[in-house]
Structures are given as C-alpha cells and as structure tokens.
Design an enzyme around this catalytic site. Structure first.
Site, PDB file in Angstrom:
ATOM      1  N   LYS A  48     -12.427  10.930  13.438  1.00  0.00           N
ATOM      2  CA  LYS A  48     -12.821  11.826  14.527  1.00  0.00           C
ATOM      3  C   LYS A  48     -13.928  12.796  14.133  1.00  0.00           C
ATOM      4  CE  LYS A  48     -10.119  10.112  17.645  1.00  0.00           C
ATOM      5  NZ  LYS A  48     -10.632   9.485  18.858  1.00  0.00           N
TER       6      LYS A  48
HETATM    7  N1  PMP Z   1      -5.541   6.699  14.988  1.00  0.00           N
HETATM    8  C1  PMP Z   1      -5.412   8.024  15.041  1.00  0.00           C
HETATM    9  C2  PMP Z   1      -4.567   8.707  14.025  1.00  0.00           C
HETATM   10  C3  PMP Z   1      -6.054   8.754  16.056  1.00  0.00           C
HETATM   11  O1  PMP Z   1      -5.912  10.100  16.118  1.00  0.00           O
HETATM   12  C4  PMP Z   1      -6.813   8.051  17.017  1.00  0.00           C
HETATM   13  C5  PMP Z   1      -7.497   8.813  18.125  1.00  0.00           C
HETATM   14  N2  PMP Z   1      -6.673   9.224  19.186  1.00  0.00           N
HETATM   15  C6  PMP Z   1      -6.905   6.658  16.931  1.00  0.00           C
HETATM   16  C7  PMP Z   1      -6.271   6.018  15.899  1.00  0.00           C
HETATM   17  C8  PMP Z   1      -7.648   5.814  17.944  1.00  0.00           C
HETATM   18  O2  PMP Z   1      -9.039   6.017  17.918  1.00  0.00           O
HETATM   19  P1  PMP Z   1      -9.838   6.002  19.285  1.00  0.00           P
HETATM   20  O3  PMP Z   1      -9.450   7.255  20.028  1.00  0.00           O
HETATM   21  O4  PMP Z   1     -11.275   6.028  18.891  1.00  0.00           O
HETATM   22  O5  PMP Z   1      -9.467   4.808  20.045  1.00  0.00           O
END
Ligand code: PMP
Length: 344
Positions: A48
């Site tokens: 992120k």
């Molecule tokens: N794994 C974790 C620990 C996350 O915080 C997130 C984001 N919500 C994701 C996977 C998935 O990533 P994305 O939001 O880009 O689909």
C-alpha cells in the site's frame, strides 16, 4: 550524499523495487518455479506504500493538495499506515476510518504514525451510516481542506501498480512469467499488474484470490452482485462486500476462494519453511496456489509469481497468536507450528 551509498533524502525514496524471492520448500514437489514478490520490503511494510505515494503525489501535481491539508481514507490498516507515513513526511493531517475487524496492532500502529483513527463496525452494510465508507465520506464533506483517497473507487490505485509493480515483475522474471496469483481487495494490485503484464504478453494467466463471504468471485463469473454471497470472515484486506471500480474484472482470468482456517495455517507455514514472516493474505495467496496445483493448473516449465502483500508483525495478535488460533477453532494437528516454547 550519493544514493549509491545507500543514503536517502527520506524514507519515501525506498518505496517499490521490492525483491522477488524464490520459494524453495513449500512448492518443492509442485510443477513449475514459484517466486514471491515480497511487499513487506516497502518501508511501510506493505504494497500500500505504492498507492499512498502515487495518489498523494498525483494530487499535489494537480494542485488539489497543499501542506497542512487533510488526507482521509477508509482502510483495513495497511493503506492507512502508508498514508500516515507519507503524510508525516510531507506535512499533512491524516484521518482514517477503519473496520473494527482490523487487528489492535494495526490500529495502534496508525496512531503511532500520527493519524487520527475512527473505528467503525465491520459487519454493517456498505451504505450504513456507521460503515467506514460512510464515515470517511461524511468527514470529507465536513472538512473543506481535505481529499478522500477512496482506494476502492480510485483509478490511480490501479495506475500505481501499472507503473511500478507490473514493470518490476516483468523485468525480474525477464518476461518469463506465466502466472500471477494475487489477493483482491480493492483490486488495484491485481488489476494494475495484470494490465501491464498482459500488454507485454496476453498469455500471462492472472488469478485472483477471494474469501468465502465475499462477492468478488461470483461477480466475476456472472457480472451480478449477489448479496447471498456475503457473510463475516476473518481475513483482513481480501475480498469485498461491494464491487470496487478499482478492480478491472476483465483483467482477471479467474478467482479462487480460500478459507480463513487454511489461509492462517499456510501463513504460518510460509514463515517456518521459507523464513518469510508474512501476513494473513500472503497465506491466502499461497493457499490458493496449493488448490490450483491440485486442479493441475501448473506445468513444469511455468514461472508463477505470487504477491505477498504485507508483513507478519501486523498479525501478532491474530494468525501468529496461538490463543487467537485456538479461539477460532483453527488449532489442531494440521498446524505446522505447534509452539516449541519450554519454560524453565
Ligand atoms: N492483502 C492485504 C493485507 C491488504 O491490506 C490488501 C488491501 N486491502 C490486499 C491484500 C489486497 O490488495 P488490493 O486492495 O490492491 O486488492
């Protein structure tokens, strides 16, 4: 001082360019070579960082954000931490509306980075005024000098991964990647990487990982929102109770669903076999690979890249806590790590 001496102006310069690490034990008897893109190597310990940095810099370029302004977001924790980190360095106020499902460690970490945190009930509908979406929207409307990152509905979320994670994986595999396996929450990671990879080679197969209790897989198959798919589950950051526009469903070839229990055990297994201390969704992604292997998805010549989105330290009170595992009914003979502590 020069960057080639490993000296940096600030920690933001360390975002991205994360390593691709071969999995040697977990997949030893699987057909294909498996590599993990380990996003915990980002300074905020998750993928992120990439979207927080990209979206905030873009807002600055567009002139809609200047020092002293406020950045608001809904977040399961990781995005909030990354936004708080970027805000601390760049001088913004950071307000975060988080789900009560987020681990206490995550919430304490957000506070330690200087963010103001609102904890909202997890198991209410997205349009309930108490949901973290609605709380963030209201705070944004009440605060004129603010921007709302809105990661679930922000195309820049996809762009961040299209411009960074996708090209990194293509270069790191020297264009030999055959499969990408990635968890889908907002969908930004999988959609952005997929868009870049499929532009290079349309045959790269992109497989999303979804949770039981989430609508994503069903929506992918039918393009219909089916409320009956929705029920509470434990994994944070994976799956959704709404359809995010930051997911490009056409860029994903198929979804695999994984359980809370198997994902938790697999996260522990990654740590104690590969020495990679990773988060709950890394376990989910690896669990999906185990299921895909059983379905005969992989050939000996395949090169599979799996995204490990964050670091295990964020789950000390959950997946890596024996009491929590026991309370969920997850602890049994299947566990790869029964604690080996002896008190003298
Ligand atoms: N794994 C974790 C620990 C996350 O915080 C997130 C984001 N919500 C994701 C996977 C998935 O990533 P994305 O939001 O880009 O689909």
């Amino acid at each position: 001082m020069k960057q080639n001496k490993n000296v940096f102006d600030n920690v933001l310069q360390l975002i991205g360019n994360t390593p691709l690490i071969k999995l040697n034990k977990l997949t030893a008897d699987f057909d294909g070579d498996f590599y993990a893109k380990v996003e915990a190597f980002n300074p905020g310990h998750s993928s992120k960082d990439r979207i927080a940095f990209h979206i905030i810099e873009e807002a600055e370029r567009q002139g809609i954000l200047s020092p002293g302004d406020t950045i608001i977001e809904t977040t399961s924790g990781n995005t909030g931490f990354s936004i708080a980190m970027v805000s601390a360095i760049k001088g913004y106020e950071c307000i975060l509306a988080v789900s009560s499902k987020s681990s206490p460690d995550k919430i304490d970490m957000l506070k330690s980075m200087g963010a103001k945190v609102y904890v909202c009930p997890a198991h209410v509908k997205a349009d309930d005024p108490r949901s973290y979406y609605e709380v963030a929207k209201r705070l944004h409307e009440e605060n004129s000098g603010s921007i709302y990152i809105n990661q679930y509905f922000n195309q820049l979320n996809i762009d961040a991964h299209y411009h960074t994670t996708g090209p990194e994986i293509w270069e790191q595999t020297e264009g030999e990647i055959t499969h990408l396996v990635a968890c889908s929450g907002t969908g930004g990671t999988i959609s952005g990487i997929s868009k870049y990879l499929k532009e290079q080679n349309p045959n790269v197969k992109v497989i999303g990982v979804d949770a039981y209790g989430s609508v994503l897989q069903k929506y992918h198959e039918t393009r219909e929102f089916d409320e009956k798919e929705i029920y509470p589950y434990r994994i944070e950051g994976l799956g959704k109770n709404l359809i995010p526009t930051a997911t490009d469903f056409d860029a994903i070839d198929k979804f695999v669903k994984v359980t809370d229990e198997e994902s938790a055990h697999t996260a522990r297994e990654i740590s104690n076999t590969e020495g990679l201390f990773v988060g709950y969704t890394s376990g989910a992604a690896m669990q999906a690979i185990k299921q895909l292997k059983e379905e005969g998805e992989f050939k000996p010549t395949d090169k599979i890249v799996v995204i490990f989105p964050d670091h295990g330290s964020r789950y000390m009170s959950k997946v890596y806590n024996d009491k929590w595992m026991e309370d969920q009914g997850f602890f049994d003979a299947k566990s790869a790590v029964q604690a080996t502590i002896e008190y003298i």
